[in-house]
Design a protein around this motif. Structure first.
Motif, PDB file in Angstrom:
ATOM      1  N   ALA A  20      -0.792  17.346  31.781  1.00 57.27           N
ATOM      2  CA  ALA A  20      -1.315  17.046  30.448  1.00 57.27           C
ATOM      3  C   ALA A  20      -2.692  17.679  30.270  1.00 57.27           C
ATOM      4  CB  ALA A  20      -1.401  15.541  30.257  1.00 57.27           C
ATOM      5  N   THR A  21      -3.077  17.812  29.021  1.00 55.36           N
ATOM      6  CA  THR A  21      -4.387  18.359  28.679  1.00 55.36           C
ATOM      7  C   THR A  21      -5.310  17.229  28.234  1.00 55.36           C
ATOM      8  OG1 THR A  21      -3.845  18.672  26.343  1.00 55.36           O
ATOM      9  CG2 THR A  21      -3.310  20.498  27.850  1.00 55.36           C
ATOM     10  N   PHE A  22      -6.570  17.548  28.115  1.00 54.67           N
ATOM     11  CA  PHE A  22      -7.578  16.599  27.640  1.00 54.67           C
ATOM     12  C   PHE A  22      -7.151  15.970  26.313  1.00 54.67           C
ATOM     13  CE2 PHE A  22     -11.246  15.981  24.811  1.00 54.67           C
ATOM     14  CZ  PHE A  22     -11.957  15.015  25.508  1.00 54.67           C
ATOM     15  N   SER A  37     -15.554   6.343  22.238  1.00 52.66           N
ATOM     16  CA  SER A  37     -16.871   6.549  22.842  1.00 52.66           C
ATOM     17  C   SER A  37     -17.876   6.983  21.788  1.00 52.66           C
ATOM     18  CB  SER A  37     -16.785   7.627  23.928  1.00 52.66           C
ATOM     19  OG  SER A  37     -16.656   8.918  23.347  1.00 52.66           O
ATOM     20  N   SER A  38     -19.138   7.028  22.180  1.00 60.38           N
ATOM     21  CA  SER A  38     -20.183   7.505  21.263  1.00 60.38           C
ATOM     22  C   SER A  38     -20.006   8.990  20.959  1.00 60.38           C
ATOM     23  CB  SER A  38     -21.565   7.246  21.859  1.00 60.38           C
ATOM     24  OG  SER A  38     -21.724   7.979  23.068  1.00 60.38           O
ATOM     25  N   LEU A  39     -19.206   9.677  21.779  1.00 62.53           N
ATOM     26  CA  LEU A  39     -18.915  11.095  21.541  1.00 62.53           C
ATOM     27  C   LEU A  39     -17.678  11.294  20.665  1.00 62.53           C
ATOM     28  CD1 LEU A  39     -19.608  12.449  25.157  1.00 62.53           C
ATOM     29  CD2 LEU A  39     -21.137  12.478  23.182  1.00 62.53           C
ATOM     30  N   TYR A  45     -12.011   8.034  30.645  1.00 62.81           N
ATOM     31  CA  TYR A  45     -12.870   8.607  31.677  1.00 62.81           C
ATOM     32  C   TYR A  45     -14.115   9.224  31.045  1.00 62.81           C
ATOM     33  CZ  TYR A  45      -8.167   8.585  33.630  1.00 62.81           C
ATOM     34  OH  TYR A  45      -6.902   8.221  33.997  1.00 62.81           O
ATOM     35  N   ASN A  46     -15.150   9.390  31.849  1.00 59.90           N
ATOM     36  CA  ASN A  46     -16.337  10.104  31.370  1.00 59.90           C
ATOM     37  C   ASN A  46     -16.064  11.601  31.302  1.00 59.90           C
ATOM     38  OD1 ASN A  46     -17.300   7.660  33.116  1.00 59.90           O
ATOM     39  ND2 ASN A  46     -18.917   8.002  31.620  1.00 59.90           N
ATOM     40  N   TYR A  47     -15.333  12.095  32.310  1.00 59.29           N
ATOM     41  CA  TYR A  47     -15.084  13.537  32.410  1.00 59.29           C
ATOM     42  C   TYR A  47     -13.605  13.802  32.691  1.00 59.29           C
ATOM     43  CZ  TYR A  47     -20.148  13.862  32.914  1.00 59.29           C
ATOM     44  OH  TYR A  47     -21.495  13.763  32.709  1.00 59.29           O
ATOM     45  N   TRP A  48     -13.140  14.930  32.177  1.00 54.53           N
ATOM     46  CA  TRP A  48     -11.776  15.413  32.388  1.00 54.53           C
ATOM     47  C   TRP A  48     -11.870  16.866  32.828  1.00 54.53           C
ATOM     48  CZ3 TRP A  48      -6.856  13.529  32.287  1.00 54.53           C
ATOM     49  CH2 TRP A  48      -5.814  14.463  32.238  1.00 54.53           C
ATOM     50  N   VAL A  49     -11.150  17.236  33.895  1.00 59.55           N
ATOM     51  CA  VAL A  49     -11.161  18.607  34.399  1.00 59.55           C
ATOM     52  C   VAL A  49      -9.783  19.220  34.174  1.00 59.55           C
ATOM     53  CG1 VAL A  49     -11.610  20.106  36.369  1.00 59.55           C
ATOM     54  CG2 VAL A  49     -12.887  17.953  36.134  1.00 59.55           C
ATOM     55  N   GLU A  50      -9.750  20.228  33.303  1.00 63.48           N
ATOM     56  CA  GLU A  50      -8.499  20.928  32.985  1.00 63.48           C
ATOM     57  C   GLU A  50      -8.045  21.799  34.157  1.00 63.48           C
ATOM     58  OE1 GLU A  50      -6.569  20.523  30.491  1.00 63.48           O
ATOM     59  OE2 GLU A  50      -7.696  20.148  28.665  1.00 63.48           O
ATOM     60  N   GLN A  51      -6.803  22.256  34.097  1.00 59.44           N
ATOM     61  CA  GLN A  51      -6.255  23.171  35.104  1.00 59.44           C
ATOM     62  C   GLN A  51      -7.098  24.449  35.199  1.00 59.44           C
ATOM     63  OE1 GLN A  51      -2.907  23.025  36.959  1.00 59.44           O
ATOM     64  NE2 GLN A  51      -3.677  20.943  36.764  1.00 59.44           N
ATOM     65  N   SER A  52      -7.706  24.852  34.104  1.00 56.35           N
ATOM     66  CA  SER A  52      -8.530  26.065  34.058  1.00 56.35           C
ATOM     67  C   SER A  52      -9.896  25.865  34.701  1.00 56.35           C
ATOM     68  CB  SER A  52      -8.738  26.487  32.601  1.00 56.35           C
ATOM     69  OG  SER A  52      -9.483  25.475  31.921  1.00 56.35           O
ATOM     70  N   PHE A  56     -14.476  18.660  30.373  1.00 51.66           N
ATOM     71  CA  PHE A  56     -14.757  18.014  29.096  1.00 51.66           C
ATOM     72  C   PHE A  56     -15.457  16.687  29.364  1.00 51.66           C
ATOM     73  CE2 PHE A  56     -11.135  20.676  27.954  1.00 51.66           C
ATOM     74  CZ  PHE A  56     -11.535  21.188  26.726  1.00 51.66           C
ATOM     75  N   GLN A  57     -16.481  16.385  28.594  1.00 48.15           N
ATOM     76  CA  GLN A  57     -17.118  15.075  28.684  1.00 48.15           C
ATOM     77  C   GLN A  57     -16.657  14.244  27.498  1.00 48.15           C
ATOM     78  OE1 GLN A  57     -21.410  14.922  29.035  1.00 48.15           O
ATOM     79  NE2 GLN A  57     -21.357  12.744  29.561  1.00 48.15           N
ATOM     80  N   ALA A  58     -16.042  13.095  27.783  1.00 54.75           N
ATOM     81  CA  ALA A  58     -15.518  12.223  26.737  1.00 54.75           C
ATOM     82  C   ALA A  58     -16.418  11.020  26.481  1.00 54.75           C
ATOM     83  CB  ALA A  58     -14.117  11.730  27.116  1.00 54.75           C
ATOM     84  N   ARG A  59     -17.213  10.645  27.477  1.00 51.42           N
ATOM     85  CA  ARG A  59     -18.123   9.499  27.362  1.00 51.42           C
ATOM     86  C   ARG A  59     -19.436   9.860  28.047  1.00 51.42           C
ATOM     87  NH1 ARG A  59     -15.413   4.846  25.833  1.00 51.42           N
ATOM     88  NH2 ARG A  59     -13.182   5.227  25.664  1.00 51.42           N
ATOM     89  N   LEU A  60     -20.515   9.360  27.510  1.00 53.86           N
ATOM     90  CA  LEU A  60     -21.812   9.578  28.144  1.00 53.86           C
ATOM     91  C   LEU A  60     -21.869   8.841  29.473  1.00 53.86           C
ATOM     92  CD1 LEU A  60     -24.181   9.151  25.056  1.00 53.86           C
ATOM     93  CD2 LEU A  60     -23.423  11.294  26.127  1.00 53.86           C
TER      94      LEU A  60
END
Length: 161
Positions: A20-22, A37-39, A45-52, A56-60
């Motif tokens: 899956a992707t972000f 989130s505030s973002l 999660y705070n961070y998501w790491v793609e296959q590439s 991505f930061q989703a939360r501070l």
């Protein structure tokens, strides 16, 4: 709140299924009613790491999350990667992210680990060793200490001149 832990997760995609992707996981978490989130994201999660290897930061950092029961008050940074076992690009991204966060918040090595270390009855993150992720920071600290020792020895040698 200042984070004191880094909790690692994997997406756990099914065999023969594209990871899956972000955006896909963000929509899934939104459908589960995870708080925004505030973002502006619903990803737990705070961070998501793609296959590439893109992060991505989703939360501070320090913001309430929705990734590990008992640790969602902002005291833990949740990092999840797409797929099951991180590929080379994800490894590099995870290494850089974990070292940066551990340094920034002075997070102890014992407080970096898989989801299963922080919440009972979880297998996350699969068959990777519990030390995965923690070893990045330990290796970095070892290099940093080695450099400091070399500098101290050089300084001592200069003083003797």
């Amino acid at each position: 709140m200042t984070p004191t832990k880094i909790i690692l997760h994997y997406e756990g995609s099914a065999p023969n299924k594209e990871p899956a992707t972000f955006l896909q996981v963000n929509e899934f978490h939104k459908s589960l009613g995870f708080p925004e989130s505030s973002l502006g994201f619903s990803l737990g999660y705070n961070y998501w790491v793609e296959q590439s290897g893109i992060v991505f930061q989703a939360r501070l950092d320090g913001e309430p999350t929705a990734h590990t029961i008992g640790h969602n008050d902002g005291s833990a940074i949740g990092i999840c990667w797409s797929g099951n076992k991180p590929n080379v690009l994800q490894d590099l991204a995870l290494k850089n992210l974990e070292i940066r966060l551990a340094n920034k918040y002075q997070i102890k090595l014992s407080n970096i680990g898989p989801h299963r270390q922080f919440q009972a009855n979880r297998i996350c993150f699969g068959n990777l060793p519990d030390d995965y992720g923690r070893h990045f920071v330990r290796e970095y600290l070892g290099q940093k200490l080695s450099l400091l020792e070399k500098l101290a020895n050089s300084y001592q040698a200069l003083l003797r001149l």
